[in-house]
Write an enzyme that holds these catalytic residues in place. Structure first.
Site, PDB file in Angstrom:
ATOM      1  CB  CYS A 115      -3.552   8.471  -8.665  1.00  0.00           C
ATOM      2  SG  CYS A 115      -4.273   7.056  -8.557  1.00  0.00           S
ATOM      3  CG  HIS A 247      -3.023  10.286  -4.713  1.00  0.00           C
ATOM      4  ND1 HIS A 247      -4.585  10.068  -4.883  1.00  0.00           N
ATOM      5  CD2 HIS A 247      -2.598   9.323  -5.053  1.00  0.00           C
ATOM      6  CE1 HIS A 247      -5.005   9.042  -5.227  1.00  0.00           C
ATOM      7  NE2 HIS A 247      -3.488   8.293  -5.314  1.00  0.00           N
ATOM      8  CG  ASN A 277      -5.997   5.379  -4.449  1.00  0.00           C
ATOM      9  OD1 ASN A 277      -6.378   6.417  -4.823  1.00  0.00           O
ATOM     10  ND2 ASN A 277      -4.847   5.196  -4.864  1.00  0.00           N
TER      11      ASN A 277
HETATM   12  O1  UT7 Z   1      -2.800   5.824  -6.236  1.00  0.00           O
HETATM   13  C1  UT7 Z   1      -2.015   5.290  -7.145  1.00  0.00           C
HETATM   14  C2  UT7 Z   1      -0.879   4.682  -6.552  1.00  0.00           C
HETATM   15  N1  UT7 Z   1      -0.827   3.722  -5.778  1.00  0.00           N
HETATM   16  C3  UT7 Z   1      -0.115   3.603  -4.824  1.00  0.00           C
HETATM   17  O2  UT7 Z   1       0.578   4.540  -4.538  1.00  0.00           O
HETATM   18  C4  UT7 Z   1       0.011   2.245  -3.940  1.00  0.00           C
HETATM   19  C5  UT7 Z   1       1.223   1.658  -3.742  1.00  0.00           C
HETATM   20  N2  UT7 Z   1       1.314   0.383  -3.015  1.00  0.00           N
HETATM   21  C6  UT7 Z   1       0.885   0.238  -1.716  1.00  0.00           C
HETATM   22  O3  UT7 Z   1       0.066   1.099  -1.149  1.00  0.00           O
HETATM   23  C7  UT7 Z   1       1.157  -1.168  -1.113  1.00  0.00           C
HETATM   24  O4  UT7 Z   1       2.190  -1.704  -2.007  1.00  0.00           O
HETATM   25  C8  UT7 Z   1       0.007  -2.150  -1.030  1.00  0.00           C
HETATM   26  C9  UT7 Z   1      -0.798  -1.729   0.064  1.00  0.00           C
HETATM   27  C10 UT7 Z   1      -0.725  -2.275  -2.477  1.00  0.00           C
HETATM   28  C11 UT7 Z   1       0.574  -3.532  -0.667  1.00  0.00           C
HETATM   29  O5  UT7 Z   1       1.373  -3.427   0.618  1.00  0.00           O
HETATM   30  P1  UT7 Z   1       2.703  -4.231   0.546  1.00  0.00           P
HETATM   31  O6  UT7 Z   1       3.172  -3.743   2.209  1.00  0.00           O
HETATM   32  O7  UT7 Z   1       3.437  -3.410  -0.705  1.00  0.00           O
HETATM   33  O8  UT7 Z   1       2.274  -5.643   0.506  1.00  0.00           O
HETATM   34  P2  UT7 Z   1       2.942  -6.574  -0.585  1.00  0.00           P
HETATM   35  O9  UT7 Z   1       2.144  -6.222  -1.900  1.00  0.00           O
HETATM   36  O10 UT7 Z   1       4.227  -6.636  -0.770  1.00  0.00           O
HETATM   37  O11 UT7 Z   1       2.207  -7.834  -0.116  1.00  0.00           O
HETATM   38  C12 UT7 Z   1       2.681  -8.500   1.108  1.00  0.00           C
HETATM   39  C13 UT7 Z   1       1.606  -9.753   1.281  1.00  0.00           C
HETATM   40  C14 UT7 Z   1       1.652 -10.719   0.194  1.00  0.00           C
HETATM   41  O12 UT7 Z   1       1.412 -12.061   0.842  1.00  0.00           O
HETATM   42  P3  UT7 Z   1       3.103 -13.076   0.658  1.00  0.00           P
HETATM   43  O13 UT7 Z   1       3.317 -13.044  -0.724  1.00  0.00           O
HETATM   44  O14 UT7 Z   1       4.024 -12.183   1.588  1.00  0.00           O
HETATM   45  O15 UT7 Z   1       2.517 -14.453   1.338  1.00  0.00           O
HETATM   46  C15 UT7 Z   1       0.327 -10.330  -0.179  1.00  0.00           C
HETATM   47  O16 UT7 Z   1      -0.231 -11.556  -0.836  1.00  0.00           O
HETATM   48  O17 UT7 Z   1       0.285  -9.294   1.748  1.00  0.00           O
HETATM   49  C16 UT7 Z   1      -0.416  -9.940   1.021  1.00  0.00           C
HETATM   50  N3  UT7 Z   1      -1.780  -9.336   0.662  1.00  0.00           N
HETATM   51  C17 UT7 Z   1      -2.792  -9.367   1.410  1.00  0.00           C
HETATM   52  N4  UT7 Z   1      -2.996  -9.960   2.431  1.00  0.00           N
HETATM   53  C18 UT7 Z   1      -4.327  -9.645   3.064  1.00  0.00           C
HETATM   54  C19 UT7 Z   1      -1.863  -8.585  -0.483  1.00  0.00           C
HETATM   55  N5  UT7 Z   1      -3.058  -7.999  -0.500  1.00  0.00           N
HETATM   56  C20 UT7 Z   1      -3.604  -8.415   0.851  1.00  0.00           C
HETATM   57  C21 UT7 Z   1      -4.978  -8.140   1.349  1.00  0.00           C
HETATM   58  N6  UT7 Z   1      -5.203  -9.024   2.422  1.00  0.00           N
HETATM   59  N7  UT7 Z   1      -5.838  -7.425   0.806  1.00  0.00           N
END
Ligand code: UT7
Length: 320
Positions: A115, A247, A277
């Site tokens: 990225c 980005h 992204n």
């Molecule tokens: O470009 C390269 C760099 N990449 C990035 O910078 C990405 C950085 N990370 C992010 O943008 C975020 O961490 C994400 C968007 C990937 C995830 O958001 P988050 O607020 O960190 O969520 P999380 O991973 O802590 O997940 C929270 C909950 C989980 O459920 P539980 O364990 O709390 O029950 C996940 O299973 O959200 C759930 N979850 C979803 N629910 C519905 C994860 N993905 C999804 C989804 N739809 N697509």
């Protein structure tokens, strides 16, 4: 190495025709428009057709950038393609692009910083120009991340899209152009964002894997840190910068970085909602969107930034 600056002579982009909305996503994995919008800001992304390759996206963007720069293919003596989704393991996608453009002189190669790839490609081309080894460099970020997504993994497949963006950097005397670039990497974080396949280790292409919340935790601090370091090295206060072209990984990261550096959110160009992204393509796609809608004008100070797999990260400051 003094007296020459890389002027951003032209910019061009390309997005595949097929748009995939969050509603389309919710038919593939257990997710919702609300979750994706609230956690990422993404509403839709573009997906390449089966017979559309990274090089095809790159070529379309390149043609527009060359025309915008008022140059011809004869003028281009360096092509640097940033991609983590090359057409083939080798040759470099840049040489495929070179051939499709009908360019048979100069040099073409890929850089791989995921990225952050566009910033790495920009810095590389800038240094070739400053060293007098290139006059008109085509710098391209092009990706077909849809090909390396695990479409059963809702934590990653909703985040990414396909696209390409290109800039023509032209050598000129002091004035407008790239002021400074600042690149960083730290391989101790390579397990947080990677693809689980490759020619040497698995002999497969593999799928993207990410510990999203851990990447998120690092992103804001590392990006803000490199932006501040770059501004300090350039002797230009953050408050004097007209536009921030980040980005486009997540709207919450964009806003977190802006808040940390006291940047008004109106100065931050965001296209993550429309494009998702697009990895190495996201900076030129966002930059071009703001040029097209009249926000970024000639003479404006623009700071670009990114963090990606590796980790790699960094920033680039330009007077457009
Ligand atoms: O470009 C390269 C760099 N990449 C990035 O910078 C990405 C950085 N990370 C992010 O943008 C975020 O961490 C994400 C968007 C990937 C995830 O958001 P988050 O607020 O960190 O969520 P999380 O991973 O802590 O997940 C929270 C909950 C989980 O459920 P539980 O364990 O709390 O029950 C996940 O299973 O959200 C759930 N979850 C979803 N629910 C519905 C994860 N993905 C999804 C989804 N739809 N697509």
């Amino acid at each position: 190495m003094t007296g020459i600056r890389s002027h951003i002579a032209g910019i061009g982009t390309y997005l595949p025709a097929r748009v995939m909305t969050n509603a389309d996503m919710s038919e593939i994995v257990e997710t919702s428009d609300t979750w994706i919008r609230e956690r990422t800001g993404i509403a839709q992304r573009h997906i390449a057709a089966d017979d559309e390759y990274t090089s095809d996206l790159a070529v379309e963007a390149a043609r527009v950038a060359i025309a915008h720069a008022g140059k011809s293919i004869e003028d281009i003596d360096l092509i640097v393609v940033a991609t983590a989704t090359p057409d083939l393991t080798f040759p470099a996608t840049a040489t495929i692009v070179q051939n499709k453009l009908g360019i048979h002189h100069g040099a073409a190669f890929d850089v791989h910083a995921v990225c952050s790839g566009f910033l790495y490609a920009l810095a590389t081309a800038d240094n070739f120009i400053k060293a007098g080894q290139a006059t008109n460099a085509l710098v391209i970020g092009a990706e077909t991340f849809s090909r390396i997504l695990d479409w059963t993994d809702r934590t990653t497949c909703v985040l990414f899209g396909d696209g390409a963006g290109a800039m023509v950097l032209s050598a000129q005397g002091e004035g407008e152009g790239l002021i400074r670039t600042h690149l960083r990497s730290d391989g101790q974080f390579c397990d947080l964002l990677y693809v689980d396949g490759g020619p040497s280790r698995t002999k497969t292409v593999g799928h993207l894997r990410m510990q999203g919340n851990q990447v998120f935790r690092h992103a804001v601090g590392k990006i803000a840190g490199s932006m501040q370091e770059l501004a300090d090295m350039a002797g230009i206060p953050i408050s004097e910068i007209d536009w921030f072209v980040p980005h486009q990984a997540n709207q919450r990261i964009l806003e977190g970085v802006a808040k940390r550096l006291s940047i008004p959110v109106e100065k931050v160009i965001s296209t993550v909602g429309r494009h998702g992204n697009t990895s190495a393509a996201s900076i030129p796609l966002a930059f071009d969107a703001a040029v097209q809608d009249g926000r970024i004008k000639r003479g404006d100070l623009v700071l670009m930034e990114a963090l990606g797999g590796g980790f790699t990260w960094g920033a680039a400051l330009a007077r457009y």
